[in-house]
Write a protein that holds these residues in place. Structure first.
Motif, PDB file in Angstrom:
ATOM      1  N   PRO A  86     -21.024 -82.211 131.948  1.00  0.00           N
ATOM      2  CA  PRO A  86     -21.562 -80.847 131.859  1.00  0.00           C
ATOM      3  C   PRO A  86     -22.718 -80.795 130.871  1.00  0.00           C
ATOM      4  CG  PRO A  86     -19.221 -80.885 131.367  1.00  0.00           C
ATOM      5  CD  PRO A  86     -19.624 -82.275 131.612  1.00  0.00           C
ATOM      6  N   GLY A  87     -23.700 -79.959 131.204  1.00  0.00           N
ATOM      7  CA  GLY A  87     -24.889 -79.865 130.367  1.00  0.00           C
ATOM      8  C   GLY A  87     -24.573 -79.545 128.926  1.00  0.00           C
ATOM      9  N   LEU A  88     -23.430 -78.874 128.685  1.00  0.00           N
ATOM     10  CA  LEU A  88     -23.066 -78.528 127.325  1.00  0.00           C
ATOM     11  C   LEU A  88     -22.948 -79.775 126.471  1.00  0.00           C
ATOM     12  CD1 LEU A  88     -20.285 -75.900 128.022  1.00  0.00           C
ATOM     13  CD2 LEU A  88     -22.483 -75.456 127.003  1.00  0.00           C
ATOM     14  N   PHE A  89     -22.325 -80.811 127.017  1.00  0.00           N
ATOM     15  CA  PHE A  89     -22.119 -82.002 126.201  1.00  0.00           C
ATOM     16  C   PHE A  89     -23.397 -82.790 126.033  1.00  0.00           C
ATOM     17  CE2 PHE A  89     -17.889 -81.255 125.481  1.00  0.00           C
ATOM     18  CZ  PHE A  89     -17.236 -80.893 126.647  1.00  0.00           C
ATOM     19  N   LYS A  90     -24.240 -82.760 127.087  1.00  0.00           N
ATOM     20  CA  LYS A  90     -25.503 -83.483 126.944  1.00  0.00           C
ATOM     21  C   LYS A  90     -26.335 -82.853 125.836  1.00  0.00           C
ATOM     22  CE  LYS A  90     -26.239 -84.824 131.664  1.00  0.00           C
ATOM     23  NZ  LYS A  90     -27.155 -84.627 132.756  1.00  0.00           N
ATOM     24  N   GLY A  91     -26.271 -81.522 125.742  1.00  0.00           N
ATOM     25  CA  GLY A  91     -27.010 -80.843 124.679  1.00  0.00           C
ATOM     26  C   GLY A  91     -26.529 -81.271 123.306  1.00  0.00           C
ATOM     27  N   LEU A  92     -25.194 -81.389 123.166  1.00  0.00           N
ATOM     28  CA  LEU A  92     -24.652 -81.858 121.897  1.00  0.00           C
ATOM     29  C   LEU A  92     -25.168 -83.250 121.593  1.00  0.00           C
ATOM     30  CD1 LEU A  92     -20.909 -80.777 121.983  1.00  0.00           C
ATOM     31  CD2 LEU A  92     -22.699 -79.897 120.530  1.00  0.00           C
ATOM     32  N   THR A 134     -32.998 -88.811 112.200  1.00  0.00           N
ATOM     33  CA  THR A 134     -33.483 -88.374 110.892  1.00  0.00           C
ATOM     34  C   THR A 134     -32.818 -89.156 109.785  1.00  0.00           C
ATOM     35  OG1 THR A 134     -33.510 -86.192 111.858  1.00  0.00           O
ATOM     36  CG2 THR A 134     -33.990 -86.346 109.535  1.00  0.00           C
ATOM     37  N   VAL A 135     -31.506 -89.468 109.964  1.00  0.00           N
ATOM     38  CA  VAL A 135     -30.814 -90.187 108.905  1.00  0.00           C
ATOM     39  C   VAL A 135     -31.337 -91.606 108.784  1.00  0.00           C
ATOM     40  CG1 VAL A 135     -28.594 -91.159 108.279  1.00  0.00           C
ATOM     41  CG2 VAL A 135     -28.714 -88.820 109.020  1.00  0.00           C
ATOM     42  N   THR A 152     -30.859 -86.534 117.404  1.00  0.00           N
ATOM     43  CA  THR A 152     -31.908 -86.168 116.451  1.00  0.00           C
ATOM     44  C   THR A 152     -31.411 -86.342 115.036  1.00  0.00           C
ATOM     45  OG1 THR A 152     -32.408 -84.434 118.033  1.00  0.00           O
ATOM     46  CG2 THR A 152     -33.654 -84.440 116.010  1.00  0.00           C
ATOM     47  N   MET A 153     -30.149 -85.973 114.805  1.00  0.00           N
ATOM     48  CA  MET A 153     -29.630 -86.088 113.445  1.00  0.00           C
ATOM     49  C   MET A 153     -29.595 -87.553 113.023  1.00  0.00           C
ATOM     50  SD  MET A 153     -26.126 -84.618 111.894  1.00  0.00           S
ATOM     51  CE  MET A 153     -24.996 -85.954 112.023  1.00  0.00           C
ATOM     52  N   VAL A 182     -28.048 -84.483 122.394  1.00  0.00           N
ATOM     53  CA  VAL A 182     -29.443 -84.435 121.924  1.00  0.00           C
ATOM     54  C   VAL A 182     -29.496 -84.132 120.435  1.00  0.00           C
ATOM     55  CG1 VAL A 182     -31.578 -83.139 122.097  1.00  0.00           C
ATOM     56  CG2 VAL A 182     -30.411 -83.832 124.145  1.00  0.00           C
ATOM     57  N   THR A 183     -28.713 -83.139 119.987  1.00  0.00           N
ATOM     58  CA  THR A 183     -28.770 -82.799 118.558  1.00  0.00           C
ATOM     59  C   THR A 183     -28.201 -83.919 117.721  1.00  0.00           C
ATOM     60  OG1 THR A 183     -26.941 -81.363 119.177  1.00  0.00           O
ATOM     61  CG2 THR A 183     -28.890 -80.304 118.339  1.00  0.00           C
ATOM     62  N   LEU A 184     -27.127 -84.552 118.178  1.00  0.00           N
ATOM     63  CA  LEU A 184     -26.577 -85.650 117.391  1.00  0.00           C
ATOM     64  C   LEU A 184     -27.586 -86.780 117.282  1.00  0.00           C
ATOM     65  CD1 LEU A 184     -23.963 -86.328 115.965  1.00  0.00           C
ATOM     66  CD2 LEU A 184     -23.356 -87.749 117.903  1.00  0.00           C
TER      67      LEU A 184
END
Lengths: 393, 350, 166
Positions: C8-14, C24-25, C20-21, C16-18
């Protein structure tokens, strides 16, 4: 991602009928509605737009936009400025896609003078125009998410927009207000290494579009918030004078870059016009996403076919545009922007009328906001995408 | 009770409890704000967050607290003054009341309440009153809209939370939180007690429903309609500034921490590790050093759960409130009712 | 034909943010920690205008073409000794006052462009903010100081017709 329709024709008609029914006040049960001012200071309106809504609970009974809080008197200013000065001022109308504002004005002046810019200048003009479109609509994608409540995508939009702004700064000297177009061509040529850098940036921006597609458009919550909201059927869109992605999302196949012969380089490369049959908020956002990707492809193809040559035609040092009237409209990032220039053989124009896209785009707001809930107001405004400088000039 | 051999009089115990409660509420709040709100959110947005105040920005929270404390106390002219002032305190009080039943170790608890779960669910609804009152008391249409939305949302999501927890209660057979921890750590799954019996594995449906309900109770995105920053500019909190806003702010993150503590007690085994690792058989067997290590373990589990809450908060857009209500009434409640049925049947059958 | 279960797109979105995080780290943020590090603007960046006093003849073209009228020029004519012995004395222009008010300046560059004697140049310097707005009026000497920061014009792309202007 293909253009998938979710609403049938009957559904669309039912939606419009329901909106109209909700707008009629039930006289027996007249509850006192609440008048709510959205704006002029509000995070959701892109600037100082005021929308006066009469609410019945959370439903809008009528709404009316009240623009003018940012009126800067552009058309009056242009009466007392010379042509180069007007070019500078005009950058500031749609401040996110700034180069795109100069182009129709310059094209109208060139039409009056009867000259055309050399091919290299036309190419570079088109490239910078498309870069402004990417900068403008790239921010829209992030801003859309913020209106919906997701705080992260807007930072990615700003991050990737920086690359485009750095490109524009490298070529013109100004990130937001390039002031690069001149009657007869451009101010200067491109610095060395610009073309390679642009190619890299276009690749990065396609990655950004994919990221936005996953993070924003793929999100089921976002889809629930935008599908079926704010349907503007084709006839209404044409009547109210919507333009740009708003029109194309209502199913009208109309793009001034393709349908008009202008001395710019759009007809030198192959590209696609994106439309969507649903006319809801989802469609408007989706069309803009596809257009951003398409712009990156246009820029790359234009870079491949860049001709060599001068960037400025033979024009006198002090430009006096001969007497006459000309109107030129182009497909700006926000919609159709046109300049009607009346000149009386003077250093500056006699009168310039600016037809800006957002002013007509928000004229549909009273129609489309009847019967919607308060959160949907924000969704619809976000998907219509206007910039205050463009509305109020 | 005696601590380290010294007998402490009752008033001393009460004082220690109050101090302990304050630390238990404010320390997680501060850590959550720094680690997750300042740093994790920034890292997810490709930036570094506050870096100037203290090393890597660790003193930023103190700087912000100082900033809010020194602001002018503005109360709108037409607002109801007493209620306006009382509203943030109601929200904060419910957090302190909640933490009173959370056990931190075999002997490190504030009260050993037999109806702990019942008390917890009842007291967590007090914050709804505070939010509703804040929305009405500020003479502001936006705040009113926010308060009304909050009332509808928070009451709607109380039910899934209650129903999710009932599954745990059925499986544990008790409402006492300390005994629930005992059941999880001393228990075994199909005869193997290597991992104890953490209820997250058997009650995964309940866990999911509970976490979603907690997200809604905290009015975090995707359920943050009451705040809805891009529409209502802070909703019910719009008219609050300075010290009063600080109380709302701390309450929001403290409640997140406390709900995570409760979730880790109910589903993750609380302060303990599986007793079989140390061949204990019940709480009476547990060594005293667990009283010091237990809070640390709770802290870690709480951080993990808050990470998930915040991760979801920073990624998703928000629901419209009718979609939100539909989700609660038509999806979450039937699922949790089904969960209870299945748990009850399996408990009786096995 | 077995269909892959769609995440589900909901998990794919999560995801993406992970992602990016973690980027950055591990690789550092995209932001520049100003004032500890500074980004160098491109060569053509319009930061501040510098004046080469020797070239200026007080023709007033820049002051006239400024959209904001933010340039203030005053000058007078002087007699200078003749170039060759026995010749007539030359009339030379002397600038009394050449101020640019950066509180009004729109950074459009029209003045730099219209100057027929190449007396004005762009410089990418941007750190000249002042606590008092009156200090934003840069006078002749300050504008002359900016000349040291004016970079060489960049080379042009292949296919360009003429050498780069400034």
């Amino acid at each position: 991602m293909s253009a998938d329709t979710m609403l049938g024709d009957r559904q669309k008609l039912a939606y419009i009928a329901a909106q109209a029914a909700d707008a009629r006040l039930n006289v027996e049960l007249e509850t006192e509605g609440m008048t709510l001012n959205i704006g002029p200071q509000h995070p959701a309106t892109h600037g100082t737009l005021r929308i006066v809504c009469r609410l019945d609970g959370e439903q809008v009974v009528w709404a009316e936009p009240s623009a003018g809080y940012m009126h800067r008197g552009y058309e009056k200013l242009t009466e007392v400025r010379t042509f180069p000065q007007v070019t500078t001022l005009v950058n500031r109308i749609d401040w996110l896609g700034s180069f795109a504002n100069e182009v129709p004005f310059i094209l109208a002046s060139e039409k009056l003078m009867g000259i055309e810019a050399p091919p290299r200048a036309q190419h570079i003009r088109t490239i910078l125009f498309e870069l402004s479109r990417i900068a403008n609509v790239g921010l829209f994608l992030g801003d859309l998410a913020v209106q919906m409540g997701a705080v992260t995508p807007v930072f990615m939009a700003f991050r990737d927009r920086e690359y485009v702004l750095n490109l524009i700064e490298g070529a013109t000297g100004g990130r937001f207000h390039p002031n690069f177009d001149r009657i007869g061509g451009l101010k200067d040529d491109l610095p060395k290494g610009w073309i390679d850098e642009t190619r890299q940036v276009m690749r990065k921006l396609r990655g950004f579009c994919d990221e936005m597609e996953t993070l924003v458009f793929g999100n089921e919550i976002f889809q629930m918030r935008t599908r079926g909201i704010g349907v503007i059927p084709k006839e209404i869109a044409l009547q109210y004078g919507l333009s740009g992605a708003n029109l194309r999302a209502s199913g009208v196949d109309y793009d001034l870059r393709r349908d008009q012969r202008l001395p710019m380089a759009w007809d030198k490369v192959d590209w696609k016009v994106w439309t969507h049959p649903d006319a809801d908020s989802w469609a408007r956002c989706w069309v803009r996403l596809m257009e951003t990707r398409e712009s990156t492809l246009i820029v790359e193809r234009l870079l491949d076919t860049m001709p060599a040559g001068p960037v400025m035609a033979k024009v006198p040092r002090i430009i006096k545009v001969p007497e006459g009237e000309a109107f030129v409209a182009t497909e700006n990032p926000l919609g159709e922007m046109g300049y009607y220039v009346i000149s009386k053989n003077d250093l500056g124009p006699f009168r310039v009328k600016i037809r800006s896209a957002s002013f007509n785009n928000i004229s549909v707001v009273p129609w489309v906001l009847r019967g919607v809930l308060v959160p949907d107001i924000i969704t619809i405004l976000a998907s219509l995408y206007f910039i205050l400088g463009d509305i109020d000039r | 009770m005696s601590l380290l051999g010294i007998v402490i009089p009752y008033w001393g115990q009460s004082l220690l409890r109050v101090l302990g409660g304050t630390v238990a509420v404010l320390l997680p709040a501060g850590t959550i704000v720094y680690l997750f709100l300042f740093k994790m959110m920034s890292f997810m947005q490709s930036r570094l967050g506050p870096m100037e105040a203290g090393p890597y920005g660790s003193m930023q929270l103190f700087a912000e607290v100082g900033k809010w404390l020194q602001k002018e106390d503005i109360i709108p002219e037409r607002a109801d003054r007493t209620i306006f002032k009382v509203a943030p305190l109601i929200v904060l009080v419910s957090t302190f009341l909640l933490v009173a039943v959370v056990p931190f170790g075999p002997d490190a608890y504030f009260t050993n309440f037999d109806a702990g779960v019942f008390y917890m669910l009842a007291v967590s609804s007090v914050s709804v009153l505070g939010i509703l009152v804040a929305g009405w008391a500020s003479a502001n249409k936006y705040s009113l809209l926010g308060g009304l939305r909050a009332a509808g949302q928070l009451i709607a999501y109380e039910l899934p939370m209650v129903l999710a927890v009932i599954g745990v209660v059925i499986q544990a057979g008790t409402m006492n939180l300390q005994l629930i921890v005992n059941e999880q750590n001393a228990g075994s799954m199909f005869g193997w007690d290597g991992l104890g019996n953490p209820y997250i594995l058997t009650q995964f449906v309940g866990f999911g429903v509970f976490m979603i309900a907690v997200q809604a109770e905290l009015t975090q995105t995707p359920f943050d309609m009451p705040i809805a920053e891009s529409e209502l500019v802070s909703g019910y909190m719009t008219e609050y500034s300075g010290f009063r806003f600080l109380i709302f702010f701390i309450a929001e993150f403290a409640t997140a921490g406390v709900f995570a503590l409760i979730a880790s007690v109910l589903f993750l085994g609380g302060w303990g590790v599986p007793f079989s690792w140390f061949s204990w058989h019940s709480i009476a067997d547990v060594d005293d050093w667990m009283n010091v290590v237990g809070p640390l373990i709770m802290f870690t589990k709480m951080m993990a759960l808050v990470f998930v809450i915040m991760w979801v908060r920073f990624t998703y857009p928000r629901f419209r409130e009718d979609q939100l209500q539909r989700f609660a009434w038509k999806a979450l409640i039937p699922i949790s009712l089904l969960n209870i049925m299945v748990t009850a049947i399996l408990k009786v059958a096995f | 034909m077995p269909m892959k279960p769609k995440v589900p797109g909901l998990f794919k979105g999560l995801g993406v943010t992970l992602n990016t995080m973690m980027t950055t780290v591990t690789k550092g943020a995209n932001t520049v920690q100003y004032p500890h590090e500074k980004e160098a603007p491109p060569i053509r960046a319009r930061g501040v205008i510098a004046l080469h006093e020797g070239n200026c003849t007080s023709c007033m073209l820049c002051a006239r073409s400024c959209p904001d009228w933010c340039i203030y020029i005053e000058g007078h004519k002087e007699l200078a000794p003749p170039r060759r012995a026995g010749g007539a004395p030359r009339k030379v222009n002397k600038l009394d006052r050449f101020d640019i008010d950066y509180a009004l300046c729109m950074y459009c560059g029209i003045c730099v462009e219209v100057c027929p004697f190449d007396a004005l140049f762009w410089s990418p310097e941007y750190e000249y903010s002042e606590p008092r707005i009156a200090d934003l009026l840069h006078d002749k000497s300050k504008l002359g100081e900016w000349m040291e920061t004016v970079p060489e014009a960049p080379e042009l792309e292949a296919g360009a017709d003429k050498k780069g202007k400034k």
